[in-house]
Design an enzyme around this catalytic site. Structure first.
Site, PDB file in Angstrom:
ATOM      1  N   LEU A 153      74.706  32.025  -6.175  1.00  0.00           N
ATOM      2  CA  LEU A 153      73.862  33.621  -5.440  1.00  0.00           C
ATOM      3  C   LEU A 153      75.283  33.950  -4.959  1.00  0.00           C
ATOM      4  CD1 LEU A 153      70.116  32.602  -4.613  1.00  0.00           C
ATOM      5  CD2 LEU A 153      71.424  33.645  -7.160  1.00  0.00           C
ATOM      6  N   GLU A 155      75.453  37.106  -1.252  1.00  0.00           N
ATOM      7  CA  GLU A 155      74.858  38.171  -1.146  1.00  0.00           C
ATOM      8  C   GLU A 155      74.832  39.107  -1.190  1.00  0.00           C
ATOM      9  OE1 GLU A 155      75.319  37.131   3.366  1.00  0.00           O
ATOM     10  OE2 GLU A 155      75.240  35.468   2.493  1.00  0.00           O
ATOM     11  N   CYS A 263      80.097  30.491   2.311  1.00  0.00           N
ATOM     12  CA  CYS A 263      80.278  29.851   1.138  1.00  0.00           C
ATOM     13  C   CYS A 263      81.736  29.613   1.477  1.00  0.00           C
ATOM     14  CB  CYS A 263      79.762  30.482  -0.325  1.00  0.00           C
ATOM     15  SG  CYS A 263      77.887  30.879   0.017  1.00  0.00           S
TER      16      CYS A 263
END
Ligand code: UDX
Length: 435
Positions: A153, A155, A263
């Site tokens: 995913l 953000e 990430c």
């Protein structure tokens, strides 16, 4: 199905909310009682477009609940997702797995019958094996299947990414468990996406490899932007010209500041750390991490050059400080080292961000949050467009800055250098120096 999400950060909350929207019964657990209290009162701890509506709808329909009682959540669920953070360990590159192990130990303590435990947290190769051992040691008589199912995913786009994923990756050698996971994802994989079955270590590596590859793409285009600046070429043309080759692809070829977020920086570092364990070299990823660090320094140098190295007392405005738009996340945002440097050199810094005041910037001297673009830009010596929020895309700098010499440093290449020059604005961007 009956699901339990341990950890209500980005991954756990978004996945939990979306799973409940698909008709599953989902219990979201967090040991932060205030967070759970807020969630039960309809207050969302993160800024994620679209999340609130889906959350409230499913909460009302009682498919979604929030609790700090991990024991009852584990007991009531068939599949338990570990969605806790794996930040970089202090003073090194490796992922800190203490939250993952803590979650596993708690699950092991309370487990009452067979469960599938799924790691959604990004974890290094072999973490699933360690978890399996924890369960084996602690619950000799009760079997737990440990599966890896990394999330991809983004953000700001998380709901969309969950419902329309490019792929769902599930790592397990157990055919029956794979079938269960596949049926859980069936409503979304039926549409467009692909379901990838692999072994557990394979799934763990797919996540790191994907993030490292995307980080490589960004660093590649960022370094080419440096060349374009010297050679009077527009990097945007290069991105388009390269990206139209379907083998390359146009996405993640936008030159800009150093990549940031929760990430890419952490996962590239953790992947490098893993290579030590297996005694192999990933020299490309190593260069990417270095290149991204260099980029932070380069941007500081460029900013200083725009101001002829006279930073003291200069009024500098930041439009957007988060690492990207549609998020309030400041983790590894390139604005932080820039603001730190400029503040140290005596600049007076105003920043406006649609997601408001940032604690991360409050420790720096002479750094002030402005409630509007207007207020932030008024009489600025330099306006830095740091994050490409939509509301920064059609600004009238002459009116906003309201002084003779206007300097704009556009880190996201939003404006046209030609048009800005025509307006008499000293416009600087990334990889687009005109002759
Ligand atoms: C990323 C991955 O995309 C996602 O799959 C993973 O699960 C989590 O990490 P996220 O951190 O939310 O998602 O942001 P992303 O949109 O990927 O952007 C990361 C960084 O790259 C940002 O700093 C962004 O500004 C930068 N970026 C992205 C560029 O500089 N250029 C681009 O072309 C794309």
């Amino acid at each position: 199905m009956k699901l339990c999400m341990i950890g209500t950060g980005y991954v756990g909350l978004v996945s939990g909310v979306c799973f409940s929207d698909l008709g599953n019964t989902v219990i979201c657990v967090d040991n932060d009682e205030n967070k759970i209290k807020d969630l039960n009162n309809g207050k969302i701890p993160i800024y994620e477009p679209g999340l609130e509506e889906v959350l409230k709808k499913n909460y009302k329909q009682k498919r979604l609940t929030f609790t700090s009682d991990i024991k009852s959540a584990v007991n009531k669920s068939d599949i338990i997702f570990i969605c806790v953070g794996t930040p970089t360990k202090k003073g090194g590159n490796s992922a800190n797995l203490k939250y993952v192990f803590n979650a596993a130990n708690q699950i092991a303590k309370y487990i009452n019958k067979h469960k599938i435990v799924v790691t959604k947290s990004t974890v290094p190769i072999g973490t699933g094996d360690i978890l399996e051992n924890i369960f084996k040691t602690k619950k000799k008589n009760k079997f737990v299947d440990v599966v890896s199912n990394p999330e991809f995913l983004r953000e700001g786009e998380a709901i969309r990414d969950f419902i329309y994923p490019d792929r769902v990756v599930v790592g397990t050698n157990n055919f029956k468990i794979n079938k269960t996971l596949k049926s859980l994802y069936l409503p979304i994989i039926k549409k467009t996406s692909r379901y990838v079955s692999t072994n557990r270590r394979g799934a763990e590596l797919i996540k790191y490899a994907s993030n490292a590859f995307l980080a490589t793409k960004i660093s590649f285009i960022n370094e080419l932007a440096n060349l374009c600046e010297k050679a009077s070429i527009d990097i945007k043309d290069i991105s388009i010209g390269m990206g139209l080759d379907q083998r390359i692809g146009e996405r993640f070829l936008r030159a800009g500041p150093a990549y940031g977020g929760s990430c890419f920086p952490k996962d590239t570092r953790a992947l490098l750390d893993t290579t030590k364990k297996y005694n192999v070299k990933l020299s490309i990823v190593d260069s990417v991490v270095k290149s991204n660090e260099d980029r932070k320094k380069l941007l500081i140098k460029k900013t200083s050059n725009i101001l002829n190295k006279k930073i003291y007392n200069k009024k500098i405005t930041f439009l957007g400080v988060t690492f990207k738009p549609n998020t309030d996340d400041m983790r590894e945002a390139s604005s932080i080292p820039m603001i730190k440097f400029l503040s140290k050199k005596g600049a007076i810094i105003k920043y406006y961000d649609p997601t408001g005041f940032k604690n991360e910037l409050s420790k720096f001297k002479n750094v002030f949050f402005s409630k509007s673009v207007n207020n932030a830009c008024e009489k600025a010596d330099l306006v830095i467009i740091h994050t490409e929020w939509n509301e920064f895309k059609l600004l009238n700098f002459k009116k906003l800055v309201n002084k003779k010499n206007i300097n704009v440093f556009d880190l996201r290449n939003i404006y046209s250098p030609y048009k800005m020059k025509k307006k008499g604005i000293n416009y600087h961007s990334i990889g687009r120096k005109l002759i």
